[in-house]
Design a protein around this motif. Structure first.
Motif, PDB file in Angstrom:
ATOM      1  N   HIS A  35      18.275 -20.308 -19.809  1.00  0.00           N
ATOM      2  CA  HIS A  35      18.492 -20.538 -21.126  1.00  0.00           C
ATOM      3  C   HIS A  35      20.042 -20.294 -21.266  1.00  0.00           C
ATOM      4  O   HIS A  35      20.364 -19.053 -20.808  1.00  0.00           O
ATOM      5  N   PHE A  36      20.423 -20.752 -22.425  1.00  0.00           N
ATOM      6  CA  PHE A  36      21.825 -19.908 -23.029  1.00  0.00           C
ATOM      7  C   PHE A  36      21.795 -20.640 -24.507  1.00  0.00           C
ATOM      8  O   PHE A  36      21.144 -21.460 -24.757  1.00  0.00           O
ATOM      9  N   ARG A  37      22.815 -19.816 -25.273  1.00  0.00           N
ATOM     10  CA  ARG A  37      22.871 -20.216 -26.692  1.00  0.00           C
ATOM     11  C   ARG A  37      24.413 -20.409 -27.005  1.00  0.00           C
ATOM     12  O   ARG A  37      25.037 -19.488 -26.466  1.00  0.00           O
ATOM     13  N   THR A  38      24.749 -21.325 -27.878  1.00  0.00           N
ATOM     14  CA  THR A  38      26.053 -21.147 -28.604  1.00  0.00           C
ATOM     15  C   THR A  38      25.728 -20.987 -29.982  1.00  0.00           C
ATOM     16  O   THR A  38      24.610 -20.893 -30.276  1.00  0.00           O
ATOM     17  N   ASP A  39      26.684 -21.115 -30.757  1.00  0.00           N
ATOM     18  CA  ASP A  39      26.528 -21.003 -32.197  1.00  0.00           C
ATOM     19  C   ASP A  39      25.502 -21.895 -32.875  1.00  0.00           C
ATOM     20  O   ASP A  39      24.669 -21.474 -33.689  1.00  0.00           O
ATOM     21  N   ARG A  40      25.594 -23.167 -32.296  1.00  0.00           N
ATOM     22  CA  ARG A  40      24.728 -24.338 -32.930  1.00  0.00           C
ATOM     23  C   ARG A  40      23.909 -24.768 -31.992  1.00  0.00           C
ATOM     24  O   ARG A  40      23.090 -25.535 -32.325  1.00  0.00           O
ATOM     25  N   LEU A  41      23.763 -24.622 -30.632  1.00  0.00           N
ATOM     26  CA  LEU A  41      22.841 -25.288 -29.711  1.00  0.00           C
ATOM     27  C   LEU A  41      22.194 -24.130 -29.047  1.00  0.00           C
ATOM     28  O   LEU A  41      22.655 -23.118 -28.735  1.00  0.00           O
TER      29      LEU A  41
END
Length: 165
Positions: free
Chosen positions: A3-9
């Motif tokens: 998993h990873f995250r960005t500001d909006r995803l």
């Protein structure tokens, strides 16, 4: 790195539960016009199997992308690809049309570049872009990829961008 995250995803490692979303994405002619054309369900099923095997073999691959409200936005990732008989690592992304022009591709490219060059310590990443896909070219240029060359792959004129660690 499942998993990873960005500001909006939020990104989740590609798995069998994503098949229906991928089929819908690949059946959209506008989305698929620079991806080799529309893919039927059976072709997307084989694509899914190939990309899940890539994860098993290399420890990285494609992720599906969801918005904060859980809506499927697209797919993106890093994968091995042969270019002129040289094993390269390609950055790739594709989004549903309703997410175009909103900066999601740039946000994702930044995250994938960081994963590839900083986390995985890969020496470089390439992007292979159809010459007519100005939006994807701008995404890589904004992420400081440099135009390396023009070539023809599978009968299509493409440009190859590269970013080094």
């Amino acid at each position: 790195m499942n998993h990873f995250r960005t500001d909006r995803l939020t990104a989740e490692r590609l798995n069998e539960s994503h098949l229906a979303d991928l089929v819908a994405l690949h059946l959209d002619p506008e989305v698929s016009r620079y991806l080799g054309g529309v893919r039927l369900a059976e072709t997307t099923k084989a694509y899914l199997a190939t990309n899940m095997a890539h994860w098993d073999r290399h420890g990285f691959g494609l992720w599906t992308l969801q918005t904060k409200d859980g809506a499927f936005a697209g797919r993106a990732g890093l994968r091995h690809i042969l270019v002129d008989d040289i094993d390269e690592i390609e950055i790739l992304y594709a989004f549903k049309r309703e997410f175009w022009g909103r900066g999601f591709a740039s946000e994702t490219a930044t995250a994938l570049t960081d994963i590839g060059l900083s986390h995985l310590k890969l020496p470089s990443l390439i992007g292979i872009i159809n010459v007519g896909n100005a939006a994807s070219r701008r995404v890589l240029e904004r992420s400081n990829y440099l135009l390396e060359r023009s070539t023809n792959r599978k009968g299509e004129d493409v440009v190859i961008y590269r970013k080094r660690r």
